[in-house]
Write a protein that holds these residues in place. Structure first.
Motif, short mmCIF file in Angstrom:
data_model
loop_
_atom_site.label_atom_id
_atom_site.label_comp_id
_atom_site.label_asym_id
_atom_site.label_seq_id
_atom_site.Cartn_x
_atom_site.Cartn_y
_atom_site.Cartn_z
N HIS A 1 0.76 -1.20 -0.03
CA HIS A 1 -0.08 0.06 -0.03
C HIS A 1 0.80 1.31 -0.09
O HIS A 1 0.43 2.17 -0.65
N GLN A 2 1.87 1.29 0.83
CA GLN A 2 2.87 2.42 0.95
C GLN A 2 3.66 2.61 -0.54
O GLN A 2 3.63 3.75 -1.10
N MET A 3 3.89 1.57 -1.37
CA MET A 3 4.52 1.75 -2.48
C MET A 3 3.69 2.20 -3.54
O MET A 3 3.79 3.14 -4.52
N GLU A 4 2.37 1.89 -3.36
CA GLU A 4 1.32 2.46 -4.37
C GLU A 4 0.87 3.93 -3.96
O GLU A 4 0.72 4.79 -4.99
N LYS A 5 0.66 4.06 -2.60
CA LYS A 5 0.32 5.66 -2.43
C LYS A 5 1.39 6.39 -2.67
O LYS A 5 1.13 7.56 -3.20
N ASP A 6 2.69 6.26 -2.41
CA ASP A 6 3.48 6.89 -2.72
C ASP A 6 4.31 7.07 -4.18
O ASP A 6 5.14 7.67 -4.55
N ARG A 7 3.75 6.09 -4.83
CA ARG A 7 4.14 5.93 -6.51
C ARG A 7 5.60 5.74 -6.51
O ARG A 7 6.41 6.31 -7.05
N ILE A 8 6.25 4.63 -5.65
CA ILE A 8 7.75 4.42 -5.78
C ILE A 8 7.98 3.80 -7.02
O ILE A 8 7.46 3.00 -7.58
N LYS A 9 9.18 4.52 -7.52
CA LYS A 9 9.45 4.28 -8.96
C LYS A 9 10.41 3.15 -8.80
O LYS A 9 11.59 3.26 -8.05
N PRO A 10 10.33 1.95 -9.61
CA PRO A 10 11.21 0.82 -9.77
C PRO A 10 12.67 1.26 -10.46
O PRO A 10 12.30 1.95 -11.25
N HIS A 11 13.63 0.73 -9.92
CA HIS A 11 14.90 0.90 -10.65
C HIS A 11 14.91 0.27 -11.80
O HIS A 11 14.57 -1.21 -11.87
N PRO A 12 15.51 0.89 -13.10
CA PRO A 12 15.64 -0.13 -14.03
C PRO A 12 16.86 -0.96 -14.28
O PRO A 12 17.69 -0.83 -13.62
N TYR A 13 16.54 -2.18 -15.08
CA TYR A 13 17.82 -3.15 -15.10
C TYR A 13 17.52 -3.80 -16.50
O TYR A 13 16.21 -3.76 -16.98
N LYS A 14 18.38 -4.28 -17.14
CA LYS A 14 18.26 -4.87 -18.49
C LYS A 14 17.66 -6.19 -18.55
O LYS A 14 18.11 -6.96 -17.64
N TYR A 15 16.92 -6.34 -19.43
CA TYR A 15 16.09 -7.77 -19.82
C TYR A 15 17.41 -8.75 -19.71
O TYR A 15 18.33 -8.50 -20.39
N GLY A 16 17.19 -9.96 -19.00
CA GLY A 16 18.06 -10.86 -18.94
C GLY A 16 19.20 -10.79 -17.86
O GLY A 16 19.68 -11.72 -17.67
N THR A 17 19.14 -9.56 -17.10
CA THR A 17 20.34 -9.46 -16.08
C THR A 17 19.64 -9.85 -14.65
O THR A 17 18.52 -9.99 -14.67
N GLY B 1 19.57 -8.04 -12.09
CA GLY B 1 18.67 -7.35 -11.51
C GLY B 1 19.20 -5.83 -11.35
O GLY B 1 20.06 -5.58 -12.06
N PRO B 2 18.65 -4.86 -10.63
CA PRO B 2 19.17 -3.51 -10.75
C PRO B 2 20.56 -3.43 -10.30
O PRO B 2 21.05 -4.21 -9.40
N GLU B 3 21.36 -2.54 -10.57
CA GLU B 3 22.86 -2.32 -9.98
C GLU B 3 22.85 -2.06 -8.56
O GLU B 3 23.59 -2.51 -8.02
N LYS B 4 21.87 -1.42 -8.10
CA LYS B 4 21.48 -1.27 -6.72
C LYS B 4 21.58 -2.22 -5.88
O LYS B 4 21.72 -2.31 -4.68
N GLU B 5 21.31 -3.69 -6.48
CA GLU B 5 21.03 -4.78 -5.61
C GLU B 5 22.25 -4.93 -4.58
O GLU B 5 22.18 -5.30 -3.43
N SER B 6 23.51 -4.84 -5.42
CA SER B 6 24.62 -5.14 -4.49
C SER B 6 24.76 -4.47 -3.14
O SER B 6 25.11 -5.06 -2.12
N GLU B 7 24.59 -2.94 -3.49
CA GLU B 7 24.35 -2.22 -2.50
C GLU B 7 23.05 -2.53 -1.43
O GLU B 7 23.70 -2.45 0.06
N PHE B 8 22.27 -2.97 -1.88
CA PHE B 8 21.06 -2.97 -0.91
C PHE B 8 21.55 -4.34 -0.03
O PHE B 8 21.12 -4.25 1.20
N VAL B 9 21.80 -5.24 -0.51
CA VAL B 9 21.82 -6.64 0.19
C VAL B 9 23.48 -6.40 1.11
O VAL B 9 23.50 -7.09 2.33
N LYS B 10 24.26 -5.78 0.61
CA LYS B 10 25.46 -5.51 1.32
C LYS B 10 25.44 -4.64 2.83
O LYS B 10 25.91 -5.21 3.86
N LYS B 11 24.20 -4.13 2.86
CA LYS B 11 24.04 -3.26 4.18
C LYS B 11 23.51 -4.38 5.39
O LYS B 11 23.46 -4.07 6.59
N TYR B 12 22.93 -5.41 4.95
CA TYR B 12 22.63 -6.67 5.72
C TYR B 12 23.83 -7.88 5.81
O TYR B 12 23.65 -8.79 6.26
N GLY B 13 25.09 -7.27 5.28
CA GLY B 13 26.18 -8.17 5.50
C GLY B 13 26.40 -9.19 4.57
O GLY B 13 27.08 -10.34 4.72
#
Length: 436
Positions: free
Chosen positions: A388-404, A406-418
């Motif tokens: 509901h929050q994503m729909e209300k705030d219209r959170i824009k998804p990060h782009p990534y190329k077909y077949g890859t 996921g987004p480049e930001k994924e490595s940074e995202f998972v790294k903050k959890y070790g």
């Protein structure tokens, strides 16, 4: 080579008349029903009625349901037969969008998962006057997959894992689903739901509940489902800060999601999502929160931590990475694996399709691999706030190329959890290593 137990040795349904109503999903339900018939696991009196929105005459219908059957003699059972009077049981399976659900449920008592907590409660309440919980089989086909069904025996029949299966010894559990294709013409349907509703709230969460739940008091359906509900109620609602969403764009001759003519212009629908779930109970409290360490007290510096992988599909496998002395005149360690690759281990392996297994479970009145109403409610409680929050705030998804991946930001995202995504180093020596 070990010969697996014959799946046809399972008890067949009771010898009574069955009338099975199936929506025409010729890729799954029809082949699964046919394999049960060939394995002599359907009662002789069973009759299957198929129907769909497509306008088909008799020959067209037969062509549709037999297009994957190569032997002419195997097509004969589909050519039509009468429905005897006195049918004692009818099963309805229909693949429908939630918008069409309730009107159809009134007529044939079919059930499909809704799209958030509110619609879930509405549909559950509407169903109560129509039929009992015991007459309801909410299918999540992942619960019929061989490796998902193996999670419980793997955990609870091997005493080696019992003292280790907790946050003290397990750093994190990662459940990944990757598909090598885009929406490609079905974007109109997918856009109503997105990747979180489409696979994460159901398939992946069901897998997680089996990995994380406590030991059931027995192997009966209600004992298993009780523990799944308990662990889901311990999962905190997902926060936006623990979520990363993406949407694929074109790559070479492969079109992007928004290039699909069935997708609304400017859609913010996520085709990729990474989410962190926190389980607030004694077994898992603190997982991902603890400082990363090497093997405690190890004599060998820099050795890798152990990792167990269960690949659900394709090419079912369980393997565990462990440290071993390098062969020869050296004291160096290396990473190798304990490997159970099903196709190599078992002779004449024939793993039933998930729907094949689940259809048989329905006819045997076995609810073990189906979703109970309170389990469905607990699952939506986890995902609804962030959706509901994503729909209300219209959170824009990060782009990534077909077949890859996921987004480049994924490595940074998972790294903050070790968690680090390794692009080099150890590779499991199988050609399809990147498919798990």
């Amino acid at each position: 080579m070990q010969k697996p137990s014959n799946p046809t040795s399972r008890p067949s349904p009771k010898k009574e008349n069955f009338l099975v109503h199936l929506a025409i999903w010729h890729g799954k339900d029809i082949p699964s029903s046919f394999r049960l018939y060939k394995s002599e696991l359907l009662p002789e009196s069973a009759r299957i009625l198929g129907y769909a929105r497509s306008k088909l005459d008799h020959d067209g219908f037969i062509g549709r349901v037999t297009e994957h059957i190569s032997k002419e003699e195997d097509k004969k059972p589909w050519m039509g037969s009468g429905i005897e009077s006195g049918t004692t049981k009818s099963y309805f399976y229909m693949a429908l969008p939630p918008s069409a659900f309730f009107s159809v449920a009134k007529g044939c008592r079919q059930h499909l998962q809704p799209s958030d907590t509110e619609s879930c409660n509405e549909l559950l309440n509407n169903l109560k006057p129509l039929f009992s919980e015991n007459d309801t089989y909410r299918i999540d086909h992942y619960l019929g997959k061989e490796m998902v069904k193996n999670i419980m025996p793997y955990r609870f029949s091997n005493t080696l894992f019992t003292p280790l299966w907790n946050s003290t010894h397990i750093d994190s559990v990662q459940i990944t689903l990757k598909e090598p294709f885009g929406t490609e013409g079905r974007g109109g349907y997918f856009d109503e739901y997105g990747i979180i509703r489409d696979v994460m709230q159901n398939h992946l969460l069901q897998t997680m509940s089996l990995v994380a739940m406590e030991r059931p008091i027995g192997r009966d359906a209600e004992a298993i489902r009780d523990e799944k509900v308990k662990v889901l109620r311990c999962v905190k609602p997902i926060k936006l800060e623990d979520t990363l969403i993406g949407q694929y764009v074109g790559n070479g001759d492969k079109p992007g999601y928004l290039d699909d003519e069935t997708v609304p212009k400017g859609s913010l629908c996520a085709t990729f999502a990474a989410m962190v779930l926190w389980i607030d109970n004694e077994r898992w409290d603190g997982a991902l929160d603890k400082a990363k360490v090497e093997v405690p007290g190890s004599l060998y510096a820099g050795v890798s931590r152990n990792e167990t992988v269960m690949r659900i599909q394709p090419n079912e496998v369980i393997y565990t990475k462990f440290n071993n002395k390098s062969p020869g005149l050296t004291e160096h360690t290396m990473v190798t694996e304990l490997d159970l690759t099903y196709k190599q281990r078992y002779e004449n392996l024939q793993i039933p399709d998930a729907y094949e297994s689940l259809i048989l479970d329905v006819m045997r009145s076995d609810h073990s691999n189906f979703v109970r109403n309170d389990e469905l409610d607990a699952a939506w409680r986890i995902f609804t706030p962030v959706l509901h929050q994503m729909e209300k705030d219209r959170i824009k998804p990060h782009p990534y190329k077909y077949g890859t991946r996921g987004p480049e930001k994924e490595s940074e995202f998972v790294k903050k959890y070790g968690v680090e995504q390794l692009t080099g180093g150890y590779t499991w020596p199988k050609q399809d290593v990147d498919q798990h």
